[in-house]
Scaffold this motif. Structure first.
Motif, mmCIF file in Angstrom:
data_model
loop_
_atom_site.group_PDB
_atom_site.id
_atom_site.type_symbol
_atom_site.label_atom_id
_atom_site.label_comp_id
_atom_site.label_asym_id
_atom_site.label_seq_id
_atom_site.Cartn_x
_atom_site.Cartn_y
_atom_site.Cartn_z
ATOM 1 N N LEU A 96 0.831 -1.187 0.000
ATOM 2 C CA LEU A 96 0.000 0.000 0.000
ATOM 3 C C LEU A 96 0.872 1.247 0.000
ATOM 4 N N GLY A 97 0.652 2.113 -0.959
ATOM 5 C CA GLY A 97 1.443 3.328 -1.067
ATOM 6 C C GLY A 97 2.585 3.200 -2.046
ATOM 7 N N GLY A 98 2.821 1.986 -2.558
ATOM 8 C CA GLY A 98 3.931 1.783 -3.473
ATOM 9 C C GLY A 98 3.607 2.162 -4.900
ATOM 10 N N ASP A 99 2.362 2.565 -5.159
ATOM 11 C CA ASP A 99 1.962 2.913 -6.524
ATOM 12 C C ASP A 99 1.425 4.340 -6.580
ATOM 13 N N ARG A 100 2.026 5.238 -5.822
ATOM 14 C CA ARG A 100 1.594 6.631 -5.837
ATOM 15 C C ARG A 100 1.896 7.268 -7.192
ATOM 16 N N ASP A 101 0.966 8.098 -7.679
ATOM 17 C CA ASP A 101 1.203 8.792 -8.936
ATOM 18 C C ASP A 101 1.933 10.105 -8.670
ATOM 19 N N GLU A 102 2.034 10.946 -9.707
ATOM 20 C CA GLU A 102 2.802 12.187 -9.564
ATOM 21 C C GLU A 102 2.198 13.157 -8.564
ATOM 22 N N HIS A 103 0.911 12.962 -8.232
ATOM 23 C CA HIS A 103 0.252 13.813 -7.239
ATOM 24 C C HIS A 103 0.277 13.189 -5.842
#
Length: 206
Positions: A96-103
């Protein structure tokens, strides 16, 4: 038991069967899960949430984000309705949190960036859902805090559109742009609509 009673029982049984809620099944990728709730994103990009406290669950390796879940439920779907059965197949399990986008929005948890809110949101929490008049596509409308703008999200993957609020000559408001070829958001008979070139293309459902 006489023939009349037998006929009455047969009729009652037939009515009971015909009035039984229809069982539906939906499949999607898990974007959120707690002890008693499950939220999935379907292939049509609809975000659906279910209560799972009393559901029959089949999950050999637990229930984690990005697993694929098949959910069975009775009757017409509504938010957080009770699931009867949940079958989970392991998927690509990201931390969880490993796929954050540019925002900084966490896609695996169902979050995406909203330009008008300047925040990461989940559409089923912040948006108003509309269904296509023709087809199975969905759209969500998200208002800016002062309602001066509205942002449109589409399950088809089409680019978001941002429309400005304008006062109508006959009273009320609509959200659109000066170019007539763009979408038009309007409240009609208590339901939100999205139209284009004078034709309604999306309508808010009950």
């Amino acid at each position: 038991m006489n023939n009349l009673n037998l006929a009455a029982m047969a009729l009652w049984a037939g009515l009971s069967m015909s009035c039984s809620p229809k069982t539906s099944t939906v499949k999607g990728v898990i974007c959120d899960a707690t002890m008693n709730t499950l939220t999935i994103v379907t292939e049509a990009n609809d975000t659906l949430s279910f209560g799972t406290a009393n559901a029959e669950k089949t999950a050999t390796d637990g229930i984690l984000l990005n697993d694929t879940a098949t959910v069975s439920y009775e009757g017409k779907y509504n938010v957080s309705m009770k699931a009867q059965k949940v079958i989970v197949v392991p998927g690509t399990r990201n931390t969880l949190g490993g796929d954050r986008d540019e925002h900084g929005c966490i896609g695996s948890a169902g979050y995406q960036w909203s330009e008008v809110l300047q925040d990461c949101i989940r559409l089923f929490e912040k948006g108003i859902r509309l269904k296509a008049i023709n087809g199975d596509q969905s759209a969500f409308i998200v208002f800016s805090p002062d309602s001066s703008k509205v942002e449109l999200f589409f399950s088809s993957g089409d680019k978001n559109e941002i429309l400005d609020c304008r006062a109508l000559p006959a009273g009320g408001y609509a959200w659109n742009m000066e170019d007539d070829d763009t979408k038009n958001v309007h409240l009609v008979d208590g339901k939100w609509t999205i139209s284009q070139r004078g034709k309604t293309v999306f309508l808010q459902k009950e």
